[in-house]
Write a protein that holds these residues in place. Structure first.
Motif, PDB file in Angstrom:
ATOM      1  N   ARG A   1       8.284  13.545 -17.047  1.00  0.00           N
ATOM      2  CA  ARG A   1       8.771  12.743 -15.923  1.00  0.00           C
ATOM      3  C   ARG A   1       7.633  12.060 -15.165  1.00  0.00           C
ATOM      4  NH1 ARG A   1      13.814  15.688 -12.836  1.00  0.00           N
ATOM      5  NH2 ARG A   1      14.931  16.475 -14.673  1.00  0.00           N
ATOM      6  N   LEU A   2       6.441  12.617 -15.247  1.00  0.00           N
ATOM      7  CA  LEU A   2       5.293  12.050 -14.530  1.00  0.00           C
ATOM      8  C   LEU A   2       4.375  11.264 -15.459  1.00  0.00           C
ATOM      9  CD1 LEU A   2       4.396  15.091 -12.242  1.00  0.00           C
ATOM     10  CD2 LEU A   2       5.752  13.073 -11.641  1.00  0.00           C
TER      11      LEU A   2
ATOM     12  N   GLU B   1       8.216   9.484  -8.028  1.00  0.00           N
ATOM     13  CA  GLU B   1       9.043  10.477  -8.724  1.00  0.00           C
ATOM     14  C   GLU B   1       9.216  11.784  -7.952  1.00  0.00           C
ATOM     15  OE1 GLU B   1       6.598   7.979 -11.576  1.00  0.00           O
ATOM     16  OE2 GLU B   1       6.223   9.181  -9.776  1.00  0.00           O
TER      17      GLU B   1
ATOM     18  N   GLU C   1       8.847  19.202 -19.307  1.00  0.00           N
ATOM     19  CA  GLU C   1       9.698  18.165 -18.717  1.00  0.00           C
ATOM     20  C   GLU C   1       9.019  17.524 -17.513  1.00  0.00           C
ATOM     21  OE1 GLU C   1      14.186  17.462 -16.896  1.00  0.00           O
ATOM     22  OE2 GLU C   1      13.682  19.376 -17.853  1.00  0.00           O
ATOM     23  N   LEU C   2       8.315  18.330 -16.720  1.00  0.00           N
ATOM     24  CA  LEU C   2       7.586  17.790 -15.581  1.00  0.00           C
ATOM     25  C   LEU C   2       6.544  16.781 -16.045  1.00  0.00           C
ATOM     26  CD1 LEU C   2       7.018  17.884 -12.508  1.00  0.00           C
ATOM     27  CD2 LEU C   2       5.424  19.768 -12.962  1.00  0.00           C
TER      28      LEU C   2
ATOM     29  N   LEU D   1      13.570  20.306 -10.358  1.00  0.00           N
ATOM     30  CA  LEU D   1      12.816  20.918 -11.453  1.00  0.00           C
ATOM     31  C   LEU D   1      11.828  21.958 -10.911  1.00  0.00           C
ATOM     32  CD1 LEU D   1      12.436  20.600 -14.582  1.00  0.00           C
ATOM     33  CD2 LEU D   1      10.545  19.069 -14.034  1.00  0.00           C
TER      34      LEU D   1
ATOM     35  N   SER E   1      12.788  13.081  -7.531  1.00  0.00           N
ATOM     36  CA  SER E   1      13.492  13.399  -8.776  1.00  0.00           C
ATOM     37  C   SER E   1      12.993  14.687  -9.435  1.00  0.00           C
ATOM     38  CB  SER E   1      13.362  12.242  -9.769  1.00  0.00           C
ATOM     39  OG  SER E   1      12.021  12.063 -10.179  1.00  0.00           O
ATOM     40  N   VAL E   2      11.760  15.140  -9.079  1.00  0.00           N
ATOM     41  CA  VAL E   2      11.254  16.377  -9.696  1.00  0.00           C
ATOM     42  C   VAL E   2      11.454  17.586  -8.790  1.00  0.00           C
ATOM     43  CG1 VAL E   2       9.563  15.132 -11.095  1.00  0.00           C
ATOM     44  CG2 VAL E   2       8.876  16.048  -8.855  1.00  0.00           C
TER      45      VAL E   2
END
Length: 337
Positions: A216-217, A256, A212-213, A263, A259-260
Motif C-alpha cells: 500500500r505504501l 495513505e 500488505e503495508l 491494517l 487507508s492503512v
C-alpha cells in the motif's frame, strides 16, 4: 585471586551520558526503581545489586567503570525487535555508547542467579560473567576486552577498584566470586542473539500484514540503489487516537495514512493476542525498503504525541484496561496518572 591494580583504559567515552561530562566529583547515575522494574515479573533485584548501588553512589563516576546503574527493557536495548524478550533479561547497567549489561534468563539457566551478558551497541553480544558476583569481581580486576573497555575505570578519575574488591570480599558471596577462576558450562549467548535477529527479520519479511503495508505504501519506496536505503515512518495509536507520518525533511502527513489505519490496528491486536502480557504498543517506527520489506520497531512505554499534543491519558487507560500488563510493566506516566 582477583587482581586489584588499576590499568589505564584505552578507549573511554566522555561521560555517563551524552550530556554529563566525566568530572572527578560527578556521581554515578543510579535509578533503583527502574532497575527493580527491569526484572521479569516474579523476580526481584538481588540484594547484592542493591547493596552495590548503595556503595557506588558514594564514588565518583568512572572510578570503577564508565556506566550508570539504570534499568531498561529489552525493547530499548541493542536488540532487533526486542520486545518479546522482556522476560529473558534484567538489564540494570547502561554504558555511554548505548550498550546494556544485565542478567540473561535463557532456557535451563538459574533464574535466581543468571549469567551476566553484554548487549553491545555495535552488535557485540558477549557473556561477561557467570553471575552477578562474578561481574563485580571482574570490575575489580578489569578483565574486559576492547569491546567492553567502558567497564574499566576512566583514566582521568581516581581508580577505586581496590576499595570495590575489599567491599566485595565482605559480602556473603565475595570469597567465592574472588576465587572462582572457572565458569560453568553455559549456552552460546552470541549464537542465541544472532539467531534471534535472523529469525525476527525473516518473520517480519514474511508477515502478511507487513507485506500488505509495504504494497500500500509502494509510492514511498526509497529512490536510492543501496540495499540499506529505506523510507522511515512513525505511527502512534492510543485508544481511539491515531496518527501516521512519513519522515521526509521532518515528520510529514502522507496520503495513505487513513487507508492503512485499520491494517495497523489489526497488527496491534494480533500482537496483543500473540503476547498478551506485553499489552498494546503505543508507537511504531518502521523502515520501508526498496524490495517492499517493512522492518518495525515497537514502543510499549513511550507516551507519543498525537496532533502535537501528548496522547490522551483516558485513551491510554482504556487500552490498559482492555489489555492489562504486569504492574512493573505499566509505564510510569500511566501508572502515576
Amino acid at each position: 585471586m582477583v587482581r586489584t591494580e588499576c590499568v589505564t583504559a584505552q578507549t573511554k567515552k566522555a561521560g555517563p551520558t551524552d550530556s554529563l561530562k566525566a568530572l572527578p566529583e560527578t556521581p554515578y547515575p543510579i535509578d533503583l526503581d527502574s532497575i527493580r522494574g527491569a526484572f521479569p515479573p516474579g523476580i526481584e533485584a538481588p540484594s547484592l545489586l542493591v547493596d552495590f548501588a548503595d556503595w557506588l553512589k558514594e564514588r565518583p563516576w568512572g572510578s570503577v567503570g564508565c556506566f550508570s546503574l539504570q534499568g531498561q527493557f529489552s525493547d530499548s536495548a541493542p536488540i532487533f525487535d526486542g520486545s518479546p524478550l522482556r522476560n529473558s533479561f534484567s538489564l540494570f547497567m547502561r554504558l555511554p555508547d548505548g550498550s546494556a549489561v544485565g542478567g540473561w534468563y535463557g532456557a535451563g539457566l538459574d533464574r535466581d542467579n543468571p549469567p551476566i551478558v553484554g548487549l553491545g551497541s555495535e552488535g557485540d553480544y558477549e557473556l561477561l560473567a557467570p553471575s552477578l558476583d562474578g561481574l563485580l569481581a571482574k570490575l575489580t580486576s578489569q578483565q574486559f576486552g576492547k569491546a567492553w573497555s567502558d567497564l574499566k575505570p576512566h583514566d582521568e578519575v581516581e581508580c577505586q577498584t581496590v576499595e570495590l574488591a575489599r567491599w566485595l570480599a565482605g559480602q556473603p558471596s565475595g570469597d567465592k566470586a574472588a576465587c572462582d577462576d572457572g565458569s560453568p558450562d553455559l549456552p552460546d549467548f552470541r549464537g542465541f542473539m544472532e539467531k534471534w535477529s535472523r529469525d525476527r527479520e525473516e518473520y517480519w519479511a514474511n508477515h502478511l500484514l507487513m507485506a500488505e503495508l509495504g504494497w500500500r505504501l509502494a509510492a514511498h519506496l526509497p529512490k536510492g540503489k543501496n540495499a540499506w536505503d529505506k523510507t522511515h515512518f512513525e505511527v502512534a495509536i492510543v485508544g481511539k487516537q491515531y496518527e501516521a507520518r512519513v519522515l521526509s525533511r521532518g515528520p510529514q502527513p502522507f496520503e495513505e495514512a487513513a487507508s492503512v489505519e485499520s491494517l495497523l490496528r489489526d497488527l496491534r491486536e494480533d500482537m496483543r493476542t500473540a503476547q498478551p502480557e506485553l499489552g498494546l504498543w503505543y508507537a511504531m517506527k518502521f523502515g520501508l525498503y526498496a524490495d517492499g520489506r517493512v522492518m518495525p520497531i515497537f514502543e510499549y512505554d513511550v507516551r507519543p504525541a498525537i496532533g502535537g499534543e501528548p496522547a490522551m491519558l483516558s485513551e491510554a487507560k482504556a487500552d490498559l484496561a482492555r489489555a492489562p500488563r504486569p504492574e512493573r510493566w505499566v509505564p510510569r506516566w500511566l501508572a502515576e496518572a
